[in-house]
Design a protein around this motif. Structure first.
Motif, mmCIF file in Angstrom:
data_model
loop_
_atom_site.group_PDB
_atom_site.id
_atom_site.type_symbol
_atom_site.label_atom_id
_atom_site.label_comp_id
_atom_site.label_asym_id
_atom_site.label_seq_id
_atom_site.Cartn_x
_atom_site.Cartn_y
_atom_site.Cartn_z
ATOM 1 N N GLY A 38 26.961 57.507 40.438
ATOM 2 C CA GLY A 38 27.338 57.810 39.068
ATOM 3 C C GLY A 38 28.535 57.049 38.566
ATOM 4 N N GLU A 39 28.793 55.886 39.145
ATOM 5 C CA GLU A 39 29.959 55.097 38.754
ATOM 6 C C GLU A 39 29.505 53.829 38.030
ATOM 7 N N ILE A 40 30.249 53.459 36.995
ATOM 8 C CA ILE A 40 30.014 52.198 36.297
ATOM 9 C C ILE A 40 31.156 51.251 36.651
ATOM 10 N N PHE A 41 30.782 50.161 37.309
ATOM 11 C CA PHE A 41 31.746 49.186 37.802
ATOM 12 C C PHE A 41 31.529 47.881 37.047
ATOM 13 N N ALA A 42 32.575 47.344 36.459
ATOM 14 C CA ALA A 42 32.474 46.116 35.665
ATOM 15 C C ALA A 42 33.087 44.946 36.418
ATOM 16 N N LEU A 43 32.327 43.858 36.474
ATOM 17 C CA LEU A 43 32.817 42.616 37.065
ATOM 18 C C LEU A 43 32.996 41.613 35.939
ATOM 19 N N LEU A 44 34.239 41.272 35.652
ATOM 20 C CA LEU A 44 34.556 40.400 34.531
ATOM 21 C C LEU A 44 34.943 39.011 35.011
ATOM 22 N N GLY A 45 34.816 38.046 34.107
ATOM 23 C CA GLY A 45 35.225 36.686 34.411
ATOM 24 C C GLY A 45 34.718 35.743 33.348
ATOM 25 N N LYS A 46 35.390 34.610 33.223
ATOM 26 C CA LYS A 46 34.947 33.599 32.279
ATOM 27 C C LYS A 46 33.650 32.959 32.778
ATOM 28 N N ASN A 47 33.016 32.165 31.905
ATOM 29 C CA ASN A 47 31.822 31.428 32.304
ATOM 30 C C ASN A 47 32.130 30.522 33.492
ATOM 31 N N GLY A 48 31.165 30.401 34.402
ATOM 32 C CA GLY A 48 31.308 29.497 35.528
ATOM 33 C C GLY A 48 32.109 30.029 36.694
ATOM 34 N N MET A 49 32.435 31.338 36.670
ATOM 35 C CA MET A 49 33.245 31.913 37.739
ATOM 36 C C MET A 49 32.406 32.490 38.885
ATOM 37 N N GLY A 50 31.072 32.534 38.700
ATOM 38 C CA GLY A 50 30.222 33.001 39.789
ATOM 39 C C GLY A 50 29.613 34.371 39.602
ATOM 40 N N LYS A 51 29.780 34.966 38.411
ATOM 41 C CA LYS A 51 29.306 36.335 38.196
ATOM 42 C C LYS A 51 27.779 36.441 38.296
ATOM 43 N N SER A 52 27.083 35.603 37.542
ATOM 44 C CA SER A 52 25.620 35.645 37.553
ATOM 45 C C SER A 52 25.066 35.210 38.910
ATOM 46 N N THR A 53 25.728 34.253 39.539
ATOM 47 C CA THR A 53 25.321 33.819 40.882
ATOM 48 C C THR A 53 25.388 34.983 41.854
#
Length: 242
Positions: A38-53
């Motif tokens: 039941g937790e919502i965890f956000a991973l933030l970062g600019k484009n090209g930082m590896g988030k989608s990868t």
């Protein structure tokens, strides 16, 4: 906003020393984090930082170079994408994920094929997205950008997931649509206990919906904390502008 579970609580997602990338190139370098029920965890970062990868690696689209992934109490390291998806995991990619030439109805029936279950779920998601039950015969590709994002979220929610991995859902949306999506995700978390990993750049959206955050920079987590920390927004903005 729910409280983050203490260290003794079971984890819905555990990412340990994860390293991944493309071919010999490493994009994500030894990332660790965990998400509780039941937790919502956000991973933030600019484009090209590896988030989608990182998300693609979690879902098995990319092989891990090192580390492990545990979902819903089971080690899923190295499993194929379709096996992971069957474990009550919903993945909403940043890329276009709707079938543009299919109707709204046909897109939804791809994930819920039983007629009675479909009717129940359609009624449920119609409370959050009233336009969907009235536009079932419309081709998905003719919906507005915001409506397509809402349909994508609705389709995921119809599967009753225990964990959602959501990539840049707020990108390019009007503030009113972002606010609606934030309300829907909070409600789903509160009513079903669904855990969520949100990959985002929209700080306002994250502040309105998440419980905890981490900032990814050049494939490494450089800051993390709770959204209700007094300086959370300031720290996030600083990391996104350096």
């Amino acid at each position: 906003m729910s409280k983050a579970p203490d260290s003794s609580s079971p984890r819905v997602l555990v990412v340990s020393r994860l390293r991944c990338g493309y071919g010999q190139a490493t994009v994500v370098h030894g990332v660790d984090f965990a998400i509780g029920p039941g937790e919502i965890f956000a991973l933030l970062g600019k484009n090209g930082m590896g988030k989608s990868t990182l998300l693609k690696a979690l879902m098995g689209f990319l092989p891990l170079q090192a580390g492990s992934v545990e979902m819903l109490g089971s080690d899923v390291t190295g499993l194929s994408t379709h096996v992971i998806a069957r474990r009550a995991i919903a993945y909403l990619p940043q890329e276009q994920a709707l079938f543009q030439d299919l109707t709204v109805d046909e897109n939804l029936k791809l994930v819920v094929r039983d007629a009675r279950e479909f009717a129940r779920e359609l009624e449920r998601i119609g409370q959050s997205f009233p336009f969907i039950p009235t536009r079932l015969r419309q081709r998905a590709g003719t919906l507005s950008g915001g409506e397509q994002k809402m349909l994508l979220v609705a389709r995921a929610l119809m599967t009753r997931p225990k964990l959602m991995l959501v990539d840049e859902i707020s990108e390019g949306l009007q503030p009113t649509v972002i606010e609606r999506l934030a309300n829907v995700l909070r409600t789903e978390r509160d009513e079903s206990g669904c855990s969520m990993l949100l990959v985002e750049q929209h700080v306002g959206f994250v502040m309105s919906v998440a419980d905890r955050f981490a900032v990814l920079q050049s494939g490494e987590i450089v800051d993390h904390g709770r959204i209700d920390d007094e300086d959370a927004a300031q720290r996030i903005m600083h990391r996104l502008t350096v």
